[in-house]
Design an enzyme around this catalytic site. Structure first.
Site, short mmCIF file in Angstrom:
data_model
loop_
_atom_site.label_atom_id
_atom_site.label_comp_id
_atom_site.label_asym_id
_atom_site.label_seq_id
_atom_site.Cartn_x
_atom_site.Cartn_y
_atom_site.Cartn_z
N HIS A 1 5.25 -4.62 -8.00
CA HIS A 1 4.52 -3.56 -6.65
C HIS A 1 3.19 -4.03 -5.93
O HIS A 1 2.49 -4.22 -6.54
CB HIS A 1 5.06 -2.40 -6.79
CG HIS A 1 4.80 -1.49 -5.76
ND1 HIS A 1 4.56 -0.32 -5.97
CD2 HIS A 1 4.84 -2.24 -4.28
CE1 HIS A 1 3.76 0.49 -4.84
NE2 HIS A 1 4.74 -0.45 -3.53
N HIS B 1 -0.95 -19.07 -0.22
CA HIS B 1 -0.45 -19.98 -0.97
C HIS B 1 -0.25 -20.24 -2.58
O HIS B 1 -1.16 -19.89 -3.16
CB HIS B 1 -0.87 -21.09 -0.61
CG HIS B 1 -2.43 -21.75 -1.25
ND1 HIS B 1 -2.21 -21.78 -2.44
CD2 HIS B 1 -3.35 -21.02 -0.36
CE1 HIS B 1 -4.07 -21.88 -2.19
NE2 HIS B 1 -4.78 -21.45 -1.60
C1 COA Z 1 -5.79 3.27 -10.59
C2 COA Z 1 -5.05 4.34 -10.45
C3 COA Z 1 -3.37 4.37 -11.23
C4 COA Z 1 -5.20 5.37 -11.19
O1 COA Z 1 -4.68 6.65 -12.21
P1 COA Z 1 -4.76 7.72 -13.30
O2 COA Z 1 -4.16 7.13 -14.59
O3 COA Z 1 -4.08 8.53 -12.95
O4 COA Z 1 -6.41 8.05 -13.34
P2 COA Z 1 -7.19 9.19 -12.54
O5 COA Z 1 -6.59 9.37 -11.36
O6 COA Z 1 -6.98 10.65 -13.98
O7 COA Z 1 -9.20 8.73 -12.39
C5 COA Z 1 -9.30 8.08 -13.82
C6 COA Z 1 -11.26 7.43 -13.12
O8 COA Z 1 -11.06 6.55 -12.71
C7 COA Z 1 -10.94 6.69 -11.13
N1 COA Z 1 -10.30 6.28 -10.24
C8 COA Z 1 -9.48 5.97 -10.23
N2 COA Z 1 -8.36 5.67 -8.87
C9 COA Z 1 -9.71 4.36 -8.34
C10 COA Z 1 -9.67 3.50 -8.25
N3 COA Z 1 -8.37 3.09 -6.84
N4 COA Z 1 -10.74 3.39 -7.35
C11 COA Z 1 -11.91 3.49 -8.06
N5 COA Z 1 -11.79 4.58 -9.59
C12 COA Z 1 -11.00 5.30 -9.01
C13 COA Z 1 -11.21 8.01 -10.81
O9 COA Z 1 -12.44 8.98 -10.23
C14 COA Z 1 -11.77 8.73 -11.80
O10 COA Z 1 -12.52 9.08 -12.57
P3 COA Z 1 -13.76 9.24 -13.33
O11 COA Z 1 -12.75 9.47 -14.84
O12 COA Z 1 -15.07 9.22 -13.51
O13 COA Z 1 -13.02 10.86 -13.08
C15 COA Z 1 -4.44 5.17 -9.79
O14 COA Z 1 -6.05 5.71 -9.07
C16 COA Z 1 -4.60 4.69 -7.92
O15 COA Z 1 -5.18 3.99 -7.65
N6 COA Z 1 -3.17 3.91 -8.14
C17 COA Z 1 -3.04 3.18 -7.20
C18 COA Z 1 -1.96 4.72 -5.49
C19 COA Z 1 -1.93 3.58 -5.07
O16 COA Z 1 -2.44 2.42 -4.37
N7 COA Z 1 -0.15 3.83 -4.50
C20 COA Z 1 -0.04 3.33 -3.26
C21 COA Z 1 2.09 2.96 -3.30
S1 COA Z 1 2.25 2.53 -2.26
#
Ligand code: COA
Length: 109
Positions: free
Chosen positions: A42, A33
């Site tokens: 998104h 709410h």
């Molecule tokens: C958060 C996010 C954007 C980061 O992506 P990125 O910028 O490419 O970052 P990286 O993959 O290089 O990760 C960087 C660090 O964060 C950590 N990390 C990434 N995503 C994480 C998450 N969701 N939760 C906890 N830790 C996360 C990685 O393990 C890495 O840690 P390290 O440096 O100790 O190795 C991505 O992981 C994410 O969660 N995206 C959401 C995708 C999604 O929900 N898609 C659905 C579409 S319908």
């Protein structure tokens, strides 16, 4: 509700929430709410947004994230998959984890 929005199957938007334009509320996500969802947001599958949350322009909430009530998610920020957001997220910031903490900034080109 503005225009150009996509509400996927099983998504729920609760009372007095306003949604701007060109947003996605993805499969099974819920927005409770009195929230404000600005343009180009998104909200990924199975996200749970509690009451009175503001999600500013262009923000992305990753799959399965939870956002506590009365929180503001800054513009063009990203909430990582599965994060639990208990504090406001600044603009252009990536947060992950439980509780969600910033890990980097977002560059918008
Ligand atoms: C958060 C996010 C954007 C980061 O992506 P990125 O910028 O490419 O970052 P990286 O993959 O290089 O990760 C960087 C660090 O964060 C950590 N990390 C990434 N995503 C994480 C998450 N969701 N939760 C906890 N830790 C996360 C990685 O393990 C890495 O840690 P390290 O440096 O100790 O190795 C991505 O992981 C994410 O969660 N995206 C959401 C995708 C999604 O929900 N898609 C659905 C579409 S319908």
């Amino acid at each position: 509700m503005g225009f150009g929005n996509v509400m996927m199957a099983g998504s729920i938007v609760n009372s007095s929430t306003k949604i701007g334009n060109y947003c996605i509320v993805n499969t099974g996500a819920s927005v409770d709410h009195d929230c404000t969802i600005e343009d180009y947001v998104h909200i990924s599958p199975r996200v749970a947004v509690a009451g009175n949350v503001k999600v500013m322009e262009g923000a992305h909430l990753g799959i399965g994230a939870c956002v506590k009530q009365n929180i503001t998610i800054g513009k063009w920020s990203i909430v990582g998959a599965g994060a639990v957001v208990v504090d406001d997220v600044p603009d252009y910031t990536v947060v992950v984890g439980n509780p969600a903490k910033p890990i980097k900034t977002v560059t918008v080109v």
